[in-house]
Design an enzyme around this catalytic site. Structure first.
Site, PDB file in Angstrom:
ATOM      1  N   TYR A 142     -13.969   9.907  33.666  1.00  0.00           N
ATOM      2  CA  TYR A 142     -13.105   9.128  34.564  1.00  0.00           C
ATOM      3  C   TYR A 142     -13.913   8.388  35.625  1.00  0.00           C
ATOM      4  O   TYR A 142     -13.471   7.363  36.134  1.00  0.00           O
ATOM      5  CB  TYR A 142     -12.110  10.059  35.274  1.00  0.00           C
ATOM      6  CG  TYR A 142     -10.816  10.277  34.535  1.00  0.00           C
ATOM      7  CD1 TYR A 142     -10.814  10.821  33.256  1.00  0.00           C
ATOM      8  CD2 TYR A 142      -9.596   9.961  35.121  1.00  0.00           C
ATOM      9  CE1 TYR A 142      -9.622  11.033  32.585  1.00  0.00           C
ATOM     10  CE2 TYR A 142      -8.398  10.173  34.459  1.00  0.00           C
ATOM     11  CZ  TYR A 142      -8.417  10.707  33.195  1.00  0.00           C
ATOM     12  OH  TYR A 142      -7.237  10.922  32.524  1.00  0.00           O
ATOM     13  N   LYS A 175     -16.717  20.200  24.183  1.00  0.00           N
ATOM     14  CA  LYS A 175     -17.159  19.855  22.833  1.00  0.00           C
ATOM     15  C   LYS A 175     -18.682  20.010  22.817  1.00  0.00           C
ATOM     16  O   LYS A 175     -19.432  19.027  22.705  1.00  0.00           O
ATOM     17  CB  LYS A 175     -16.744  18.418  22.490  1.00  0.00           C
ATOM     18  CG  LYS A 175     -15.268  18.273  22.132  1.00  0.00           C
ATOM     19  CD  LYS A 175     -14.919  18.794  20.740  1.00  0.00           C
ATOM     20  CE  LYS A 175     -15.406  17.853  19.667  1.00  0.00           C
ATOM     21  NZ  LYS A 175     -15.111  18.398  18.297  1.00  0.00           N
ATOM     22  N   ASP A 182     -10.964  20.599  20.630  1.00  0.00           N
ATOM     23  CA  ASP A 182     -10.040  20.255  19.541  1.00  0.00           C
ATOM     24  C   ASP A 182      -9.363  21.515  18.993  1.00  0.00           C
ATOM     25  O   ASP A 182      -8.159  21.532  18.713  1.00  0.00           O
ATOM     26  CB  ASP A 182     -10.745  19.456  18.428  1.00  0.00           C
ATOM     27  CG  ASP A 182     -12.012  20.117  17.902  1.00  0.00           C
ATOM     28  OD1 ASP A 182     -12.534  21.040  18.557  1.00  0.00           O
ATOM     29  OD2 ASP A 182     -12.484  19.715  16.816  1.00  0.00           O
ATOM     30  N   ASP A 231      -6.736  16.359  30.930  1.00  0.00           N
ATOM     31  CA  ASP A 231      -5.622  15.409  30.944  1.00  0.00           C
ATOM     32  C   ASP A 231      -4.778  15.593  29.685  1.00  0.00           C
ATOM     33  O   ASP A 231      -3.548  15.700  29.737  1.00  0.00           O
ATOM     34  CB  ASP A 231      -6.187  13.983  31.019  1.00  0.00           C
ATOM     35  CG  ASP A 231      -5.103  12.926  31.085  1.00  0.00           C
ATOM     36  OD1 ASP A 231      -4.119  13.147  31.804  1.00  0.00           O
ATOM     37  OD2 ASP A 231      -5.242  11.892  30.410  1.00  0.00           O
ATOM     38  N   ASP A 275      -0.991  17.773  29.111  1.00  0.00           N
ATOM     39  CA  ASP A 275       0.228  17.124  28.596  1.00  0.00           C
ATOM     40  C   ASP A 275       0.765  17.905  27.405  1.00  0.00           C
ATOM     41  O   ASP A 275       1.968  18.119  27.262  1.00  0.00           O
ATOM     42  CB  ASP A 275      -0.073  15.682  28.138  1.00  0.00           C
ATOM     43  CG  ASP A 275       0.319  14.654  29.188  1.00  0.00           C
ATOM     44  OD1 ASP A 275       0.234  14.985  30.383  1.00  0.00           O
ATOM     45  OD2 ASP A 275       0.708  13.534  28.815  1.00  0.00           O
TER      46      ASP A 275
HETATM   47  C1  IPM Z   1      -2.446  12.593  35.065  1.00  0.00           C
HETATM   48  C2  IPM Z   1      -2.255  11.138  34.730  1.00  0.00           C
HETATM   49  C3  IPM Z   1      -3.372  10.345  35.374  1.00  0.00           C
HETATM   50  C4  IPM Z   1      -4.669  10.779  34.750  1.00  0.00           C
HETATM   51  C5  IPM Z   1      -3.195   8.816  35.326  1.00  0.00           C
HETATM   52  C6  IPM Z   1      -1.871   8.371  35.885  1.00  0.00           C
HETATM   53  C7  IPM Z   1      -4.327   8.103  36.003  1.00  0.00           C
HETATM   54  O1  IPM Z   1      -2.191  10.962  33.358  1.00  0.00           O
HETATM   55  O2  IPM Z   1      -2.466  12.920  36.267  1.00  0.00           O
HETATM   56  O3  IPM Z   1      -2.566  13.384  34.147  1.00  0.00           O
HETATM   57  O4  IPM Z   1      -5.066  10.251  33.694  1.00  0.00           O
HETATM   58  O5  IPM Z   1      -5.318  11.641  35.314  1.00  0.00           O
HETATM   59 MG    MG Z   2      -2.196  12.774  32.242  1.00  0.00          MG
END
Ligand code: IPM
Ligand code: MG
Length: 368
Positions: free
Chosen positions: A145, A196, A229, A253, A257
């Site tokens: 990032y 990884k 993975d 990230d 999710d």
């Molecule tokens: C998160 C989001 C952010 C990230 C975006 C909005 C920049 O997806 O907080 O997980 O990628 O970190």
């Molecule tokens: Mg995210």
């Protein structure tokens, strides 16, 4: 009741459903002020696309300095298709990334808890997810990032090249691993570290540093290493094998999710981004729901405010050490779910649909 010193929260509602869900947090903060004599101060300002529209930048210096000064930042969500064509450095997301980086919020805590009332909202079988309680600790200020060099550059043959760099230093790895080990001690005492290391040197370093820290300072915690993975696959196969997962910025990230959907709805999950303590013992922190700005449902009054409200509970716990208040708020959320009240995202047969503000009000009435 003893008055606690005034503490200021900076509220940055942001874009999309951000303002609607943060509005419910405001009601909760007011309730604590009125009923519990907790003298919280609130200041509200702009970040994200809304700031870009007004000031031409996703976060002004003034707002940034307010974030540096306050007790904790409570953020709603930033971004949306409206700003798709804005220059990269001015995109709404840059506000979030700047706050994370400049406030040095290196540890992002993302719990994935499957509420018993919502077991059926998950796409996975109930027996796979019921009782699930995972804490993902995502490194938040390093890795791809932020690594340099980065950019899009023209190259010889008329093509362009996109470049991002994945880097980690020993100390960056160790400080976030330490957070994971300390959390594990208060939970099931198990840490899974994901990288990884089979393809990336930075991943190999990650594995070695986590192992060394473990052997030196956390021998009593169970540690295992897993390729990212494989972790992604295991999260679907048998998610209850995990307690604390520690991983880098990008894998964190994605895995967070994925873990969130085990619980049925993104609308329920809070997060805390924590920095180091400064010399006065103050912890820099930002709290935000995991869900995004959901522009498709913005302004309709149907967004789920629970993730934001639980993010505030995390603020009570981690920034203010008000564990009783945090637990009371978490319990109030559970009670409302027990009563069968649901926002649209988690509605199921036999439950009652409520709006964003009705959900906030119901949680407050349970606090009483
Ligand atoms: C998160 C989001 C952010 C990230 C975006 C909005 C920049 O997806 O907080 O997980 O990628 O970190
Ligand atoms: Mg995210």
């Amino acid at each position: 009741m003893i008055k606690v010193k005034k503490r200021k929260f900076l509220l940055l509602p942001g874009d999309g459903i951000g303002p609607e869900v943060i509005n419910e947090v405001k009601k909760i903060i007011n309730w604590f002020n009125n009923k519990k004599s907790l003298d919280f101060e609130m200041e509200e300002d702009l970040a994200g696309g809304i700031s870009y529209d007004k000031h031409g930048t996703p976060i002004t210096d003034e707002v940034f300095y307010k974030a540096l000064e306050c007790e904790a930042v409570i953020l709603g969500a930033v971004g949306g298709p409206k700003w798709d064509n804005v220059e990269f450095s001015k995109k709404p997301e840059r506000a979030l990334l700047k706050l994370r980086k400049e406030l040095k919020l290196f540890a992002n805590l993302r719990p994935a808890i499957c509420f018993k009332q919502l077991v059926d909202a998950s796409t996975l079988k109930p027996e796979v997810v019921s009782g699930l309680d995972i804490m993902i600790v995502r490194e938040l200020t390093g890795g791809i990032y932020f690594g340099e060099p980065r950019g899009i550059k023209p190259i010889d043959n008329g093509e362009r090249k996109g470049i991002n760099t994945h880097t980690y230093t020993s100390s960056e790895i160790r400080r976030v691993a330490k957070v994971a080990f300390d959390l594990a001690k208060k939970r099931q005492n198990k840490v899974t570290s994901c990288e990884k290391s089979n393809v990336m040197e930075a991943g190999l370093l990650w594995r070695e540093e986590v192992q060394e820290l473990h052997d030196k300072e956390y021998k009593d915690v169970n540690l295992n290493h897993m390729l990212a993975d494989n972790c992604s696959m295991q999260l679907l196969r048998n998610p209850k094998q995990f307690d604390v997962i520690v991983t880098d910025n990008l894998f964190g990230d994605m895995l967070s999710d994925q873990a969130s959907m085990l619980t049925g709805s993104l609308g329920l999950l809070p997060s805390a981004s924590l920095g180091a303590k400064n010399k006065d013992g103050k912890l820099r922190a930002m709290y935000e729901p995991i869900h995004g700005s959901a522009p498709d449902i913005a302004g309709k009054g149907i967004a789920n405010p629970i993730a934001s409200i639980l993010s505030f509970a995390m603020a009570l716990k981690y920034s203010l050490n008000l564990d009783n208040e945090a637990n009371a708020l978490e319990k109030a959320v559970q009670d409302v779910l027990d009563d069968g009240l649901r926002t649209k995202d988690i509605i199921s047969k036999g439950t009652k649909e409520v709006s964003t503000s009705q959900m906030g009000d119901a949680i407050i009435s349970k606090l009483q």
